[in-house]
Design an enzyme around this catalytic site. Structure first.
Site, PDB file in Angstrom:
ATOM      1  N   GLY A  11       0.844  -1.210   0.000  1.00  0.00           N
ATOM      2  CA  GLY A  11       0.000   0.000   0.000  1.00  0.00           C
ATOM      3  C   GLY A  11       0.866   1.242   0.000  1.00  0.00           C
ATOM      4  N   ARG A  41       0.450   4.718  -9.627  1.00  0.00           N
ATOM      5  CA  ARG A  41       0.921   5.261  -8.357  1.00  0.00           C
ATOM      6  C   ARG A  41       2.397   4.915  -8.145  1.00  0.00           C
ATOM      7  NH1 ARG A  41      -3.000   5.629  -3.049  1.00  0.00           N
ATOM      8  NH2 ARG A  41      -2.665   7.859  -2.943  1.00  0.00           N
ATOM      9  N   ASN A  90      -5.943   0.461   1.993  1.00  0.00           N
ATOM     10  CA  ASN A  90      -7.057   1.240   2.529  1.00  0.00           C
ATOM     11  C   ASN A  90      -8.159   0.352   3.108  1.00  0.00           C
ATOM     12  OD1 ASN A  90      -6.991   0.638  -0.173  1.00  0.00           O
ATOM     13  ND2 ASN A  90      -8.436   2.245  -0.744  1.00  0.00           N
ATOM     14  N   LEU A 162       0.519   9.948  12.160  1.00  0.00           N
ATOM     15  CA  LEU A 162       0.926  11.142  11.420  1.00  0.00           C
ATOM     16  C   LEU A 162      -0.293  11.866  10.854  1.00  0.00           C
ATOM     17  CD1 LEU A 162       0.677  10.736   8.079  1.00  0.00           C
ATOM     18  CD2 LEU A 162       2.571   9.215   8.517  1.00  0.00           C
ATOM     19  N   ALA A 163      -0.188  13.182  10.778  1.00  0.00           N
ATOM     20  CA  ALA A 163      -1.240  13.982  10.157  1.00  0.00           C
ATOM     21  C   ALA A 163      -0.723  14.454   8.802  1.00  0.00           C
ATOM     22  CB  ALA A 163      -1.600  15.165  11.044  1.00  0.00           C
ATOM     23  N   GLU A 164      -1.594  14.490   7.809  1.00  0.00           N
ATOM     24  CA  GLU A 164      -1.163  14.944   6.488  1.00  0.00           C
ATOM     25  C   GLU A 164      -0.770  16.414   6.564  1.00  0.00           C
ATOM     26  OE1 GLU A 164      -3.978  13.772   3.445  1.00  0.00           O
ATOM     27  OE2 GLU A 164      -4.233  11.879   4.495  1.00  0.00           O
ATOM     28  N   PHE A 225     -11.139  11.196  19.853  1.00  0.00           N
ATOM     29  CA  PHE A 225     -10.981  12.284  20.831  1.00  0.00           C
ATOM     30  C   PHE A 225     -10.575  13.593  20.151  1.00  0.00           C
ATOM     31  CE2 PHE A 225     -11.202  11.132  25.425  1.00  0.00           C
ATOM     32  CZ  PHE A 225     -11.797   9.894  25.250  1.00  0.00           C
ATOM     33  N   CYS A 275      -9.522  10.010   7.827  1.00  0.00           N
ATOM     34  CA  CYS A 275      -9.543   9.184   9.039  1.00  0.00           C
ATOM     35  C   CYS A 275     -10.662   9.479  10.024  1.00  0.00           C
ATOM     36  CB  CYS A 275      -8.205   9.300   9.761  1.00  0.00           C
ATOM     37  SG  CYS A 275      -6.900   8.435   8.891  1.00  0.00           S
ATOM     38  N   ARG A 432     -12.698  29.401   8.088  1.00  0.00           N
ATOM     39  CA  ARG A 432     -11.559  28.928   8.875  1.00  0.00           C
ATOM     40  C   ARG A 432     -11.031  29.992   9.833  1.00  0.00           C
ATOM     41  NH1 ARG A 432     -10.428  23.427   8.725  1.00  0.00           N
ATOM     42  NH2 ARG A 432     -10.950  22.612   6.685  1.00  0.00           N
TER      43      ARG A 432
HETATM   44  C1  UDX Z   1      -4.687   3.838   4.590  1.00  0.00           C
HETATM   45  C2  UDX Z   1      -5.940   3.493   5.387  1.00  0.00           C
HETATM   46  O1  UDX Z   1      -7.079   4.004   4.711  1.00  0.00           O
HETATM   47  C3  UDX Z   1      -5.906   4.043   6.775  1.00  0.00           C
HETATM   48  O2  UDX Z   1      -6.992   3.533   7.525  1.00  0.00           O
HETATM   49  C4  UDX Z   1      -4.652   3.634   7.462  1.00  0.00           C
HETATM   50  O3  UDX Z   1      -4.542   4.241   8.714  1.00  0.00           O
HETATM   51  C5  UDX Z   1      -3.429   3.848   6.610  1.00  0.00           C
HETATM   52  O4  UDX Z   1      -3.599   3.348   5.293  1.00  0.00           O
HETATM   53  P1  UDX Z   1      -3.938   5.935   3.166  1.00  0.00           P
HETATM   54  O5  UDX Z   1      -2.504   5.592   3.050  1.00  0.00           O
HETATM   55  O6  UDX Z   1      -4.301   7.370   3.317  1.00  0.00           O
HETATM   56  O7  UDX Z   1      -4.588   5.223   4.437  1.00  0.00           O
HETATM   57  O8  UDX Z   1      -4.770   5.256   1.987  1.00  0.00           O
HETATM   58  P2  UDX Z   1      -4.526   5.332   0.425  1.00  0.00           P
HETATM   59  O9  UDX Z   1      -3.804   6.568   0.083  1.00  0.00           O
HETATM   60  O10 UDX Z   1      -5.843   5.000  -0.200  1.00  0.00           O
HETATM   61  O11 UDX Z   1      -3.490   4.139   0.161  1.00  0.00           O
HETATM   62  C6  UDX Z   1      -3.788   2.793   0.129  1.00  0.00           C
HETATM   63  C7  UDX Z   1      -3.020   2.139  -1.026  1.00  0.00           C
HETATM   64  O12 UDX Z   1      -3.148   0.731  -0.943  1.00  0.00           O
HETATM   65  C8  UDX Z   1      -3.493   2.546  -2.410  1.00  0.00           C
HETATM   66  O13 UDX Z   1      -2.428   3.100  -3.145  1.00  0.00           O
HETATM   67  C9  UDX Z   1      -3.994   1.238  -3.036  1.00  0.00           C
HETATM   68  O14 UDX Z   1      -3.757   1.146  -4.424  1.00  0.00           O
HETATM   69  C10 UDX Z   1      -3.195   0.213  -2.252  1.00  0.00           C
HETATM   70  N1  UDX Z   1      -3.820  -1.124  -2.246  1.00  0.00           N
HETATM   71  C11 UDX Z   1      -5.111  -1.279  -1.921  1.00  0.00           C
HETATM   72  C12 UDX Z   1      -3.035  -2.222  -2.555  1.00  0.00           C
HETATM   73  O15 UDX Z   1      -1.851  -2.099  -2.868  1.00  0.00           O
HETATM   74  N2  UDX Z   1      -3.609  -3.479  -2.529  1.00  0.00           N
HETATM   75  C13 UDX Z   1      -4.931  -3.668  -2.238  1.00  0.00           C
HETATM   76  O16 UDX Z   1      -5.416  -4.799  -2.236  1.00  0.00           O
HETATM   77  C14 UDX Z   1      -5.708  -2.527  -1.913  1.00  0.00           C
HETATM   78  C1  UDX Z   2      -5.633  12.866  11.671  1.00  0.00           C
HETATM   79  C2  UDX Z   2      -4.874  12.763  13.016  1.00  0.00           C
HETATM   80  O1  UDX Z   2      -4.472  14.072  13.451  1.00  0.00           O
HETATM   81  C3  UDX Z   2      -3.673  11.855  12.873  1.00  0.00           C
HETATM   82  O2  UDX Z   2      -3.028  11.700  14.126  1.00  0.00           O
HETATM   83  C4  UDX Z   2      -4.144  10.504  12.359  1.00  0.00           C
HETATM   84  O3  UDX Z   2      -3.051   9.639  12.158  1.00  0.00           O
HETATM   85  C5  UDX Z   2      -4.912  10.665  11.055  1.00  0.00           C
HETATM   86  O4  UDX Z   2      -5.992  11.578  11.227  1.00  0.00           O
HETATM   87  P1  UDX Z   2      -5.267  14.238   9.408  1.00  0.00           P
HETATM   88  O5  UDX Z   2      -6.591  13.669   8.989  1.00  0.00           O
HETATM   89  O6  UDX Z   2      -4.128  14.176   8.449  1.00  0.00           O
HETATM   90  O7  UDX Z   2      -4.770  13.512  10.741  1.00  0.00           O
HETATM   91  O8  UDX Z   2      -5.479  15.800   9.757  1.00  0.00           O
HETATM   92  P2  UDX Z   2      -5.683  16.681  11.061  1.00  0.00           P
HETATM   93  O9  UDX Z   2      -4.579  17.656  11.144  1.00  0.00           O
HETATM   94  O10 UDX Z   2      -5.985  15.880  12.264  1.00  0.00           O
HETATM   95  O11 UDX Z   2      -6.980  17.537  10.647  1.00  0.00           O
HETATM   96  C6  UDX Z   2      -8.266  16.911  10.468  1.00  0.00           C
HETATM   97  C7  UDX Z   2      -9.319  17.949  10.134  1.00  0.00           C
HETATM   98  O12 UDX Z   2      -9.644  18.747  11.260  1.00  0.00           O
HETATM   99  C8  UDX Z   2      -8.913  18.939   9.037  1.00  0.00           C
HETATM  100  O13 UDX Z   2     -10.007  19.135   8.168  1.00  0.00           O
HETATM  101  C9  UDX Z   2      -8.583  20.192   9.797  1.00  0.00           C
HETATM  102  O14 UDX Z   2      -8.715  21.344   9.020  1.00  0.00           O
HETATM  103  C10 UDX Z   2      -9.595  20.118  10.931  1.00  0.00           C
HETATM  104  N1  UDX Z   2      -9.229  20.855  12.155  1.00  0.00           N
HETATM  105  C11 UDX Z   2      -8.091  20.530  12.841  1.00  0.00           C
HETATM  106  C12 UDX Z   2     -10.072  21.859  12.646  1.00  0.00           C
HETATM  107  O15 UDX Z   2     -11.114  22.149  12.057  1.00  0.00           O
HETATM  108  N2  UDX Z   2      -9.723  22.492  13.806  1.00  0.00           N
HETATM  109  C13 UDX Z   2      -8.606  22.186  14.513  1.00  0.00           C
HETATM  110  O16 UDX Z   2      -8.377  22.800  15.574  1.00  0.00           O
HETATM  111  C14 UDX Z   2      -7.752  21.174  14.012  1.00  0.00           C
END
Ligand code: UDX
Ligand code: UDX
Length: 457
Positions: A11, A41, A90, A162-164, A225, A275, A432
């Site tokens: 993945g 990819r 995923n 990790l957060a994106e 949380f 997430c 925002r």
């Molecule tokens: C994924 C999960 O959605 C999340 O719950 C977890 O915490 C971390 O992994 P993410 O990396 O953001 O998150 O997902 P995505 O960007 O969709 O990547 C998954 C990859 O797996 C895709 O590139 C997809 O092509 C690949 N995949 C999926 C495989 O290689 N084999 C499969 O059978 C299915």
């Molecule tokens: C989240 C968790 O932070 C990370 O630890 C987990 O591994 C994956 O899910 P991510 O989804 O990448 O990470 O983004 P995050 O920074 O948590 O933001 C989530 C959403 O909340 C965004 O839409 C952001 O704009 C919003 N946000 C965040 C608010 O609206 N207010 C805040 O104070 C913080």
């Protein structure tokens, strides 16, 4: 080169790609291979244009790629070769059958497990990286260890926090790394191996080890949380608007209480991302499954209020714009679910655009990194939405600008120039709370923010 450990990640997404890149960077003695079934990819990971935008990622990939970091689509070969396999495919919310709309769809996970079993010729450690329902590891173990090859597979859980947008930073200096394992001799030994990898750069006291079920559940609850804090402050934002209180002031003062703390209290048009919603619904489903309907309802309300917050924002736009936006150009500033990413999964901007279309407005979407993703998400309404790289052009002749993503660039724009090119009265809806309201009002804009009543202004 002789590598002392061979790691594979299945993945190559937002989680698998950056995580493995950092492991390779920090552990030159470890061979790290990342595979994916998606050829384009993998081609992108091997090119100069990586498939995801993440600050700092390019540089680290360039350092490690070809040295001890490899991207490939040959899943079977890579499985055979690996000692430790991270699974980061995923696990979306199920759209069909039992648990549709809440439970995780584990079909990719199970398919991956069966493929590992089919091609393996040696014992392996399997690490769950994807976020999964509690006790998924038990099912995986049953599948993997039901073999007549005499192989042993030890399943661990190592959820990613990790957060994106800050992935590289989060991976370089994590608050904690969590590894869950069975508390058996083989479980503990496997756990120690994975601890040893992270220990190359993470201080030992930040590497926490627990039993498998605690680890699986912690990932779901940590996200629940965090999301709950945003929903809590967003619920208060509605009350602020009615009473003349200012949600940013309320959050700031509350956050000064060290028991509460300042983070994740920024009120907004709603949280997005791949997430939060998925993981909370997964938790809700688990609670229902275990006969805890009250707990399920409690957490489900976090998701419900989040969606209400976005719809509520568009309703306020309508109210301010004389209850009609039909035929009006509205510039949507930001389509990514948050700043510093091109990811648009569950982005509140998506809901905003759909609501605007429902009112027959003409949205013009602009975003520094997510235009192509936005086009994909809105592919059924491409004839009704305009996409524009340049925010100045996007706002020309518009009746309103609505800020959906907290990109810093937006605050730094020449707002006088924008004002001059817009229809009057010119509205700014800051979903925002990132803009300088005093300045904008001086220019002549009508500004509406989240959680700020008109009473004081
Ligand atoms: C994924 C999960 O959605 C999340 O719950 C977890 O915490 C971390 O992994 P993410 O990396 O953001 O998150 O997902 P995505 O960007 O969709 O990547 C998954 C990859 O797996 C895709 O590139 C997809 O092509 C690949 N995949 C999926 C495989 O290689 N084999 C499969 O059978 C299915
Ligand atoms: C989240 C968790 O932070 C990370 O630890 C987990 O591994 C994956 O899910 P991510 O989804 O990448 O990470 O983004 P995050 O920074 O948590 O933001 C989530 C959403 O909340 C965004 O839409 C952001 O704009 C919003 N946000 C965040 C608010 O609206 N207010 C805040 O104070 C913080």
């Amino acid at each position: 080169m002789n590598f002392n450990t061979k790691i594979l990640c299945i993945g190559a997404g937002y989680v698998g790609g950056p995580t493995m890149t950092v492991i390779a960077d920090k552990c030159p003695q470890v061979k790290v291979t990342v595979v994916d079934i998606n050829q384009s990819r993998i081609d992108a990971w091997n090119s100069d244009k990586l498939p995801i935008f993440e600050p700092g990622l390019d540089e680290v990939v360039h350092r490690a790629r070809g040295r001890n970091l490899f991207f490939s689509t040959d899943v079977a070969l890579a499985i055979k070769d690996a000692d430790i396999i991270f699974v980061s495919v995923n696990t979306p919310t199920k759209t069909f059958g039992q648990g549709a709309g809440k439970a995780s769809d584990l079909q990719y996970w199970e398919k991956t497990a069966r493929q590992i079993l089919e091609v393996s010729t040696s014992d392996k450690i399997i690490v769950e990286k994807s976020t999964l329902p509690v006790r998924t590891a038990a099912a995986m173990e049953r599948i993997l260890n039901s073999n007549d090859k005499g192989l042993h597979f030890e399943v661990l859980s190592n959820p990613e926090f990790l957060a994106e947008g800050t992935a590289i930073q989060d991976l370089f200096a994590p608050d904690r790394v969590l590894i869950g394992s069975h508390q058996t001799p083989s479980g503990i030994a496997a756990c120690e191996k994975v601890v040893g990898i992270y220990a190359n750069w993470v201080p030992r006291e930040r590497i926490l080890t627990t039993n498998l079920w605690s680890s699986e559940l912690t990932k779901l609850t940590a996200n629940a949380f965090l999301a709950q804090r945003i929903t809590s402050i967003n619920s208060i934002s509605a009350l602020c608007e009615r009473t003349g209180a200012d949600v940013d002031e309320v959050a700031y003062v509350m956050g000064k209480d060290s028991r509460i703390g300042p983070k994740f209290l920024k009120s907004s048009i709603g949280f997005g991302g791949s997430c939060f919603k998925k993981d909370i619904l997964n938790l809700v489903y688990l609670c229902e499954h275990y006969g805890l309907p009250q707990v399920a309802a409690y957490w489900e309300s976090v998701v419900n209020i989040n969606e209400w917050q976005t719809h509520r924002f568009v309703a306020r736009m309508l109210e301010h714009m004389f209850n009609t936006i039909a035929g009006k150009r509205i510039a949507v500033f930001g389509f990514a679910f948050k700043a510093d990413t091109g990811d648009t999964r569950e982005s509140p901007a998506h809901l905003v655009v759909r609501d605007l279309l429902e009112e027959r407005a003409h949205p013009i979407v602009t975003d520094p990194k997510a235009i192509s993703e936005a086009k994909r998400d809105l592919k059924d309404v491409l004839d009704k939405v305009v996409f524009e790289e340049d925010p100045y052009k996007a706002s020309e002749n518009a009746h309103a600008v609505v800020v959906c993503t907290e990109w810093k660039q937006f605050a730094a724009l020449d707002w006088k120039r924008i004002y001059d090119s817009m229809e009057k009265p010119a509205f700014v809806f800051d979903g925002r709370n990132i803009l300088n309201v005093v300045e904008l009002r001086k220019i002549g804009f009508e500004v509406v923010s989240v959680g700020k009543g008109m009473a004081e202004t």
